[in-house]
Scaffold this active site. Structure first.
Site, short mmCIF file in Angstrom:
data_model
loop_
_atom_site.label_atom_id
_atom_site.label_comp_id
_atom_site.label_asym_id
_atom_site.label_seq_id
_atom_site.Cartn_x
_atom_site.Cartn_y
_atom_site.Cartn_z
CG HIS A 2 -16.90 -11.82 13.79
ND1 HIS A 2 -17.52 -12.61 14.46
CD2 HIS A 2 -17.87 -10.75 13.56
CE1 HIS A 2 -18.96 -12.21 14.72
NE2 HIS A 2 -18.95 -11.07 14.12
CB VAL B 13 -11.16 -15.43 13.47
CG1 VAL B 13 -12.38 -14.43 13.74
CG2 VAL B 13 -10.62 -16.07 14.89
N GLY C 270 -24.13 -23.86 12.69
CA GLY C 270 -23.29 -23.73 13.97
C GLY C 270 -23.04 -22.61 14.52
CB CYS D 50 0.16 -1.36 11.76
SG CYS D 50 1.00 0.03 12.77
C1 BJW Z 1 -22.55 -27.05 16.38
C2 BJW Z 1 -21.62 -27.86 16.60
C3 BJW Z 1 -21.66 -29.10 15.47
C4 BJW Z 1 -21.53 -26.71 18.50
N1 BJW Z 1 -22.31 -29.07 14.48
N2 BJW Z 1 -23.34 -27.02 15.32
C5 BJW Z 1 -27.44 -5.32 19.06
C6 BJW Z 1 -28.07 -5.69 20.32
C7 BJW Z 1 -27.30 -5.96 21.23
C8 BJW Z 1 -26.07 -5.92 21.28
C9 BJW Z 1 -25.30 -5.41 20.12
C10 BJW Z 1 -26.01 -5.04 18.92
N3 BJW Z 1 -25.14 -4.88 18.04
C11 BJW Z 1 -24.10 -4.97 18.23
C12 BJW Z 1 -24.00 -5.24 19.60
C13 BJW Z 1 -22.84 -5.31 20.53
C14 BJW Z 1 -21.96 -6.71 20.11
C15 BJW Z 1 -22.96 -7.78 20.68
O1 BJW Z 1 -23.33 -8.42 19.75
N4 BJW Z 1 -22.83 -8.22 21.70
C16 BJW Z 1 -23.85 -9.40 22.08
C17 BJW Z 1 -22.94 -10.23 23.00
C18 BJW Z 1 -25.16 -9.11 22.59
N5 BJW Z 1 -21.63 -6.62 18.83
C19 BJW Z 1 -20.36 -6.05 18.44
O2 BJW Z 1 -19.80 -5.30 19.26
C20 BJW Z 1 -19.85 -6.45 17.07
N6 BJW Z 1 -19.74 -4.89 16.54
C21 BJW Z 1 -20.71 -4.15 16.27
O3 BJW Z 1 -21.77 -4.42 16.14
O4 BJW Z 1 -20.22 -2.85 15.94
C22 BJW Z 1 -21.37 -1.66 15.93
C23 BJW Z 1 -20.23 -0.41 15.71
C24 BJW Z 1 -20.63 0.43 14.85
C25 BJW Z 1 -19.74 1.71 14.80
C26 BJW Z 1 -18.84 1.89 15.61
C27 BJW Z 1 -18.61 0.90 16.86
C28 BJW Z 1 -19.43 -0.07 16.97
C29 BJW Z 1 -18.63 -7.08 16.84
C30 BJW Z 1 -18.69 -8.37 17.41
C31 BJW Z 1 -17.57 -9.07 17.20
C32 BJW Z 1 -17.70 -10.51 17.89
N7 BJW Z 1 -16.38 -10.91 18.06
C33 BJW Z 1 -16.33 -12.35 18.65
C34 BJW Z 1 -14.87 -12.58 19.14
C35 BJW Z 1 -13.75 -12.36 18.28
C36 BJW Z 1 -12.49 -12.73 19.15
C37 BJW Z 1 -11.86 -13.96 18.64
O5 BJW Z 1 -12.44 -14.99 18.12
O6 BJW Z 1 -10.23 -13.84 18.76
O7 BJW Z 1 -16.41 -13.22 17.63
S1 BJW Z 1 -17.35 -12.65 19.66
C38 BJW Z 1 -17.65 -14.41 19.54
O8 BJW Z 1 -18.84 -14.92 19.07
C39 BJW Z 1 -16.64 -14.53 18.02
C40 BJW Z 1 -17.68 -15.37 17.10
O9 BJW Z 1 -17.61 -14.97 15.57
C41 BJW Z 1 -18.95 -14.69 17.74
C42 BJW Z 1 -20.24 -15.61 17.26
O10 BJW Z 1 -20.10 -16.94 18.08
P1 BJW Z 1 -20.39 -18.34 17.28
O11 BJW Z 1 -19.82 -18.59 16.15
O12 BJW Z 1 -22.08 -18.19 17.30
O13 BJW Z 1 -19.88 -19.27 18.38
P2 BJW Z 1 -20.85 -19.90 19.68
O14 BJW Z 1 -19.67 -20.56 20.53
O15 BJW Z 1 -21.55 -18.88 20.34
O16 BJW Z 1 -21.84 -21.15 19.29
C43 BJW Z 1 -21.63 -22.10 18.76
C44 BJW Z 1 -22.69 -22.96 17.93
O17 BJW Z 1 -22.53 -23.95 17.46
C45 BJW Z 1 -23.77 -23.32 19.31
O18 BJW Z 1 -25.07 -22.90 18.79
C46 BJW Z 1 -23.61 -24.73 19.32
O19 BJW Z 1 -24.84 -25.44 19.58
C47 BJW Z 1 -23.45 -25.18 17.59
N8 BJW Z 1 -22.42 -26.22 17.48
N9 BJW Z 1 -21.01 -27.89 17.66
C48 BJW Z 1 -23.13 -27.79 14.45
N10 BJW Z 1 -20.67 -29.92 15.60
ZN ZN Z 2 2.45 0.67 10.92
#
Ligand code: BJW
Ligand code: ZN
Length: 241
Positions: free
Chosen positions: A121, A105, A189, A129
Site C-alpha cells: 500500500h 505504510v 494483525g 509527482c
Molecule cells: C492487533 C493488535 C495487536 C489490533 N496485535 N493484532 C474485491 C471485493 C470487494 C472490494 C474490492 C475487491 N477488490 C478491490 C476492492 C476495492 C478495495 C477494497 O478492498 N475495498 C474494501 C473496503 C471492500 N480495494 C482497493 O481499492 C485496492 N485496489 C485495488 O484492488 O485495485 C484494483 C484495480 C485494478 C486496476 C485498476 C484500478 C484498480 C486498494 C486498497 C488500498 C487500501 N489502502 C488503505 C488506506 C491507505 C491510506 C493510508 O494509510 O494513508 O490501506 S485502506 C487501509 O486498510 C490501509 C490498510 O493498509 C488497509 C488494511 O487495514 P489493516 O491493516 O487490516 O488494519 P485494520 O485497522 O483494518 O485492522 C487491524 C487489525 O489488527 C484488526 O484485526 C485488529 O484486531 C488487529 N490488532 N491491535 C495483533 N496489538
Molecule cells: Zn514531476
C-alpha cells in the site's frame, strides 16, 4: 489452542520450513502506538476513508488530504519498531527463503531491518509527482503545501495506494510469488477487510501452505486458516519466531 496446536508447535514448523511468507497489517504497528484503521480506536472512527484516502478526495481538496498526512507523519516520526517487527527482521537472517508483505505504510519493518519486503500500500515517507510520477523519499514534517516537483513543477502526493487505485505490478508479482512458494504463511494483525490482501490466505492455502493467523480478535480470515492464535503481536510474534 485450536487444532490442538500450540504456538510452540507452530514455532517448530517454522524452524523446519524452507520458505516462510508473512503478511502484516496495522495490528503489528498498534503495539508501537500507531493507530489502526478500523475498530473503536481506529483512524476511520474520526475520518471518512473516501474523504481522505481516495484519488477523488485528493483531486477535490489536496490541502485537506495533505493536512491529514502531515498529522500522521508527525505522529509516526515519534514511533519505533516493536518486538514483533524486530523478531521478523531476525527471522529473515535465519531462513533461506523469507518474504514480508506489509499493508502498512509506516516504514517500521524497514526501520527494524527487514529487507525482503513488499510495501503493497506504499510508504508514507515517499512522495510522488502527479505529473511525471517520479517517486522520492521525503521525511519533512510537515510537508509545506502545495508541495511541487523539482523536475516538472507538478503537485506532489503521498506515495500511497488509495481506494480504487491499483497496487504496483512489481509488488503484486513479488507478493504472489512469495504466496505461491511458501510452506508457511503467517498473517499478523490485519482485519482482512481490504482486497487484494484479504484474499492472500486462500491463495497460499490453494498452493499448499500451512496458514497461521495472529490477532487480538477473530477476523473473517480466521475461518480460512489452519490455526489462529489470539493475542498481541509484540507478545506472540517473538514466541512464534
Ligand atoms: C492487533 C493488535 C495487536 C489490533 N496485535 N493484532 C474485491 C471485493 C470487494 C472490494 C474490492 C475487491 N477488490 C478491490 C476492492 C476495492 C478495495 C477494497 O478492498 N475495498 C474494501 C473496503 C471492500 N480495494 C482497493 O481499492 C485496492 N485496489 C485495488 O484492488 O485495485 C484494483 C484495480 C485494478 C486496476 C485498476 C484500478 C484498480 C486498494 C486498497 C488500498 C487500501 N489502502 C488503505 C488506506 C491507505 C491510506 C493510508 O494509510 O494513508 O490501506 S485502506 C487501509 O486498510 C490501509 C490498510 O493498509 C488497509 C488494511 O487495514 P489493516 O491493516 O487490516 O488494519 P485494520 O485497522 O483494518 O485492522 C487491524 C487489525 O489488527 C484488526 O484485526 C485488529 O484486531 C488487529 N490488532 N491491535 C495483533 N496489538
Ligand atoms: Zn514531476
Amino acid at each position: 489452542m485450536p487444532n490442538g496446536l500450540t504456538i510452540l508447535d507452530v514455532r517448530d514448523r517454522i524452524r523446519e520450513a524452507q520458505s516462510v511468507t508473512v503478511l502484516t497489517g496495522a495490528g503489528i504497528s498498534a503495539d508501537s502506538g500507531v493507530p489502526t484503521f478500523r475498530g473503536t480506536e481506529g483512524l476511520w472512527k474520526n475520518f471518512r476513508p473516501e474523504e481522505l484516502a481516495s484519488p477523488e478526495a485528493f483531486a477535490r481538496d489536496p490541502k485537506l488530504v495533505w493536512e491529514w498526512y502531515n498529522w500522521r507523519r508527525e505522529l509516526l516520526a515519534t514511533k519505533r519498531p516493536n518486538a514483533a517487527h524486530e523478531a521478523l527482521a531476525q527471522l529473515e537472517k535465519q531462513l533461506p527463503d523469507f518474504w514480508v508483505i506489509t499493508q502498512n505504510v509506516d516504514g517500521l519493518h524497514t526501520m527494524a531491518g527487514t529487507q525482503r519486503l513488499s510495501e503493497i500500500h506504499g510508504n508514507i515517507w515517499k512522495i510522488r509527482c502527479t505529473q511525471c510520477h517520479h517517486v522520492r523519499h521525503n521525511h519533512d514534517v510537515p510537508v509545506e503545501f502545495p508541495p511541487t516537483c523539482v523536475d516538472c513543477g507538478g503537485l506532489l502526493r503521498p506515495h500511497i495506494v488509495w481506494f480504487g487505485e491499483p497496487l504496483a505490478p512489481e509488488d503484486l508479482e513479488c507478493s504472489y510469488a512469495a504466496l505461491h512458494r511458501c510452506d508457511i504463511l503467517v498473517i499478523i494483525g490485519t482485519s482482512g477487510a481490504v482486497y487484494p490482501a484479504a484474499s492472500f490466505a486462500p491463495v497460499a492455502k490453494d498452493h499448499g501452505a500451512f496458514v497461521v493467523e495472529l490477532n487480538v480478535e477473530a477476523t473473517p480470515i480466521s475461518s480460512m486458516v489452519d490455526v489462529s492464535f489470539q493475542g498481541r503481536a509484540k507478545e506472540l510474534v517473538p514466541l512464534l519466531l
